[in-house]
Design a protein around this motif. Structure first.
Motif, PDB file in Angstrom:
ATOM      1  N   ARG A 137       6.075  62.677  42.351  1.00 43.77           N
ATOM      2  CA  ARG A 137       6.248  63.761  41.393  1.00 43.77           C
ATOM      3  C   ARG A 137       5.493  63.473  40.106  1.00 43.77           C
ATOM      4  NH1 ARG A 137       8.524  64.136  45.496  1.00 43.77           N
ATOM      5  NH2 ARG A 137       9.363  66.053  46.263  1.00 43.77           N
ATOM      6  N   ARG A 140       1.932  64.328  40.805  1.00 47.48           N
ATOM      7  CA  ARG A 140       1.739  65.783  40.821  1.00 47.48           C
ATOM      8  C   ARG A 140       1.840  66.379  39.422  1.00 47.48           C
ATOM      9  NH1 ARG A 140       6.032  69.050  43.898  1.00 47.48           N
ATOM     10  NH2 ARG A 140       5.795  67.271  45.266  1.00 47.48           N
ATOM     11  N   ASN A 141       2.838  65.951  38.657  1.00 46.90           N
ATOM     12  CA  ASN A 141       3.031  66.489  37.308  1.00 46.90           C
ATOM     13  C   ASN A 141       1.965  66.037  36.320  1.00 46.90           C
ATOM     14  OD1 ASN A 141       5.354  68.083  37.752  1.00 46.90           O
ATOM     15  ND2 ASN A 141       6.616  66.231  37.772  1.00 46.90           N
ATOM     16  N   SER A 149       7.649  71.972  35.572  1.00 52.03           N
ATOM     17  CA  SER A 149       8.795  71.694  36.441  1.00 52.03           C
ATOM     18  C   SER A 149       9.948  72.627  36.095  1.00 52.03           C
ATOM     19  CB  SER A 149       9.247  70.247  36.254  1.00 52.03           C
ATOM     20  OG  SER A 149      10.393  69.994  37.025  1.00 52.03           O
ATOM     21  N   PRO A 167       9.599  69.703  42.218  1.00 54.72           N
ATOM     22  CA  PRO A 167       8.863  68.810  41.294  1.00 54.72           C
ATOM     23  C   PRO A 167       9.631  68.585  40.001  1.00 54.72           C
ATOM     24  CG  PRO A 167       7.673  70.889  41.597  1.00 54.72           C
ATOM     25  CD  PRO A 167       8.904  70.954  42.435  1.00 54.72           C
TER      26      PRO A 167
END
Length: 167
Positions: A137, A140-141, A149, A167
């Motif tokens: 996560r 991805r973030n 998110s 996420p």
């Protein structure tokens, strides 16, 4: 069975409460040692050092606070650092690459062995499960085009839990 695991197993058998992952691993002192030892390696790692190049001196303690809260300890990260949204902001725009996430995981697990975190399969499964989930996560973030998110709170991780892919 390691001495640490035996100590926790006896405690668990004599009380009806299941210890948190945070308690099982040895609490704040052990978590702080894990993070200090780990981030000392990160600073010397050619793949990770650039990602953490502007890391403030107390970064290992901030991550320990986060992990404490996630693994069932006190909500120190939320109370003292601002909670989930603060953590997300720390990763925004860093553009973590898959090979950096992989190296982060490898070094974290090596460090866990080095400082003798409990090796029982139940603990390690839950611990590694969170590290995999959380680091994916974070990767991805960290992307420039990452959608914000929807989560508002620090995730809580326990024995045998797998969180949904939010996420």
């Amino acid at each position: 069975m390691s001495e640490s695991t035996q100590k926790h197993a006896v405690t668990a058998e004599t009380s009806n409460e299941v210890p948190t992952l945070f308690e099982w691993m040895g609490g704040r002192e052990v978590l702080s040692l894990l993070m200090k030892t780990f981030y000392a390696k990160v600073e010397k790692d050619e793949l990770l050092a650039p990602l953490f190049g502007r890391m403030i001196a107390d970064h290992p303690e901030h991550v320990a606070m986060w992990m404490e809260e996630v693994l069932g300890g006190a909500p120190r990260y939320t109370d003292e650092r601002g909670g989930f949204k603060t953590m997300i902001r720390k990763h925004r725009g860093r553009n973590i690459q898959p090979e950096q996430r992989d190296r982060w995981m490898k070094l974290m697990l090596e460090t866990a062995d080095e400082i003798n975190l409990p090796r029982d399969p139940e603990f390690r499964s839950a611990f590694v499960g969170y590290l995999e989930w959380g680091s994916r996560r974070a990767e991805r973030n960290s992307k420039p085009d990452a959608e914000p998110s929807k989560r508002e709170t620090v995730p809580k991780w326990g024995w045998g839990e797998a969180k949904p892919g939010t996420p």
